[in-house]
Design an enzyme around this catalytic site. Sequence first.
Site, PDB file in Angstrom:
ATOM      1  N   GLU A 257      13.533  10.240  10.899  1.00  0.00           N
ATOM      2  CA  GLU A 257      13.452  11.358   9.944  1.00  0.00           C
ATOM      3  C   GLU A 257      13.558  12.737  10.586  1.00  0.00           C
ATOM      4  O   GLU A 257      12.746  13.631  10.347  1.00  0.00           O
ATOM      5  CB  GLU A 257      12.138  11.224   9.150  1.00  0.00           C
TER       6      GLU A 257
ATOM      7  N   GLU B 282      13.460  -0.240   5.316  1.00  0.00           N
ATOM      8  CA  GLU B 282      12.138  -0.102   4.673  1.00  0.00           C
ATOM      9  C   GLU B 282      12.255  -0.308   3.149  1.00  0.00           C
ATOM     10  O   GLU B 282      11.672   0.411   2.362  1.00  0.00           O
ATOM     11  CB  GLU B 282      11.539   1.264   4.992  1.00  0.00           C
TER      12      GLU B 282
END
Length: 463
Positions: free
Chosen positions: A261, A372
């Site tokens: 991220e 995820e």
Amino acid sequence: MKIKFLLVLVSLFFSLNSCSKEDNDVAETLETPTANAPKDVNDNGFKAKWNYVSNSKSYLLDVSTSENFDTFVANYNAKPVTDLNEVVVGLLGGTQYYYRVRAKTETEISDYSNVISVVTTGSSGIPEDPTFLKVKANKVANPFFVGMAIKASQLTTGSPYDIILKNEFSSISAEYEMKMDQISTASGVYNWSVADKIVAYGNTNGINVHGHALVWHNAVPQWLKNFSGTDAEFALEVKKYITDVVTHYAGKVKSWDVVNEAVDDTDGKMRNTIFLQRMGANYVKDCFQWAKNAANAAGDTKLLLFYNDYATSTNIPKQDKVFSLVDDLKTANVIDGLGFQMHNTYLSPTKAQIETDLNKAVAKGLKIHVSELDIQVNQFNDITTFTNERRLVQKAKYKEMVKIYNALPVANKYALTIWGMRDNESWIPYSTDLNHVGNDWPLLYDSNFAIKSSHTGFLEGLD
Ligand code: G3I
């Protein structure tokens, strides 16, 4: 005169004797045994064999399911054996084992022999039920890992998690226990115990281990947040951490999210994290280079290095920035794959948006990890129970996601990982991080470990 002569003779005799004894000592240095191919291999064991080592009094036998012997089969950790063979029993069928020996005297133990690999006959005893996710995924034209995010506390032998993981999943990711804030307690000081348990579980049970995540702004240990050194010293701390962790798990962890991220959600620029602030615009490439250098130095040349992020299918400025970052990492020859977290909802992203996003990674020759996956059905907090309507649309969205992934070219397939086992353990319900005020049912199993229609949707996606 005669006495002197005799004394000289006697002392000469003892010195020769002691030399010969010393020679014997030298001669008694134990050679390393040679382990030989096993005999009588069957469903639950085999006869391990090795050669005689002169002066040895016995041997120490190790048996493991892991080639680097970081775990041992019960009762076969340096098991004393007097013969040149040992019938090893109590093993699983259809399972790969490794053995090695050392020679031993009262005072000395030799080095380890070579390692012999053997696969027991029969089946592993783990049911091959076609309704098990990994069983069906392993039978598609180009198989891929089916992953699950786990916590160490779930890995107790015989627990429902343990049984479901061994039946249905071929890869695991630590939901939080392999992150920097869990492993690093001070500069160069690490608490390996929990992460080691997770990695050993995967290695012992033939389950792939994906490392999540070396560098993430939401998992910075307090000592590094408060680091008072210069920016260059800060960078050295990050380099040391990456180097030490990749080295520690070399050969055991098959892939790492090196950076997680790093791209902002709003303007498609780099996220303004402590790493960007203190290490500068090239920090992502630096982290990948350090990880690659550490892997190569440890001989782990097969380690796969991923960049991992979310919402790139719907946030196009973010998508563009991620792929621009990927181009830089490809130019530096340090990246192998891209992780698409896919924290989706029953409405978004659309099939076309997902395909466009993933196909950009295909075009760049990257391994693709749907890393995820979970699918919210109550992001608007408009239901209070898991309605039949949301059950069916969630099933369709899981089927769609799995179908898209399974259609990828073989070169780009790696793993599709679900972010948690039971709905009630998901990070999503009532999540402040996500501004998700109500409950939700995002996963494949309900709070009683029963499979949901989403699990059926996953299986149908493999047809
Ligand atoms: O289990 C302990 C508990 O014993 C303790 O009492 C409690 C209070 O300290 O903490 C509990 O651990 C928490 C853990 O979640 C429980 O699962 C950790 O503090 C908490 O930090 C951890 O949050 C995780 C979060 O990442 C931060 O690491 C979430 O589980 C995990 O789902 C979430 O996953 C992230 C991915 O890594 C990156 N992508 C987004 C995703 C969702 O935020």
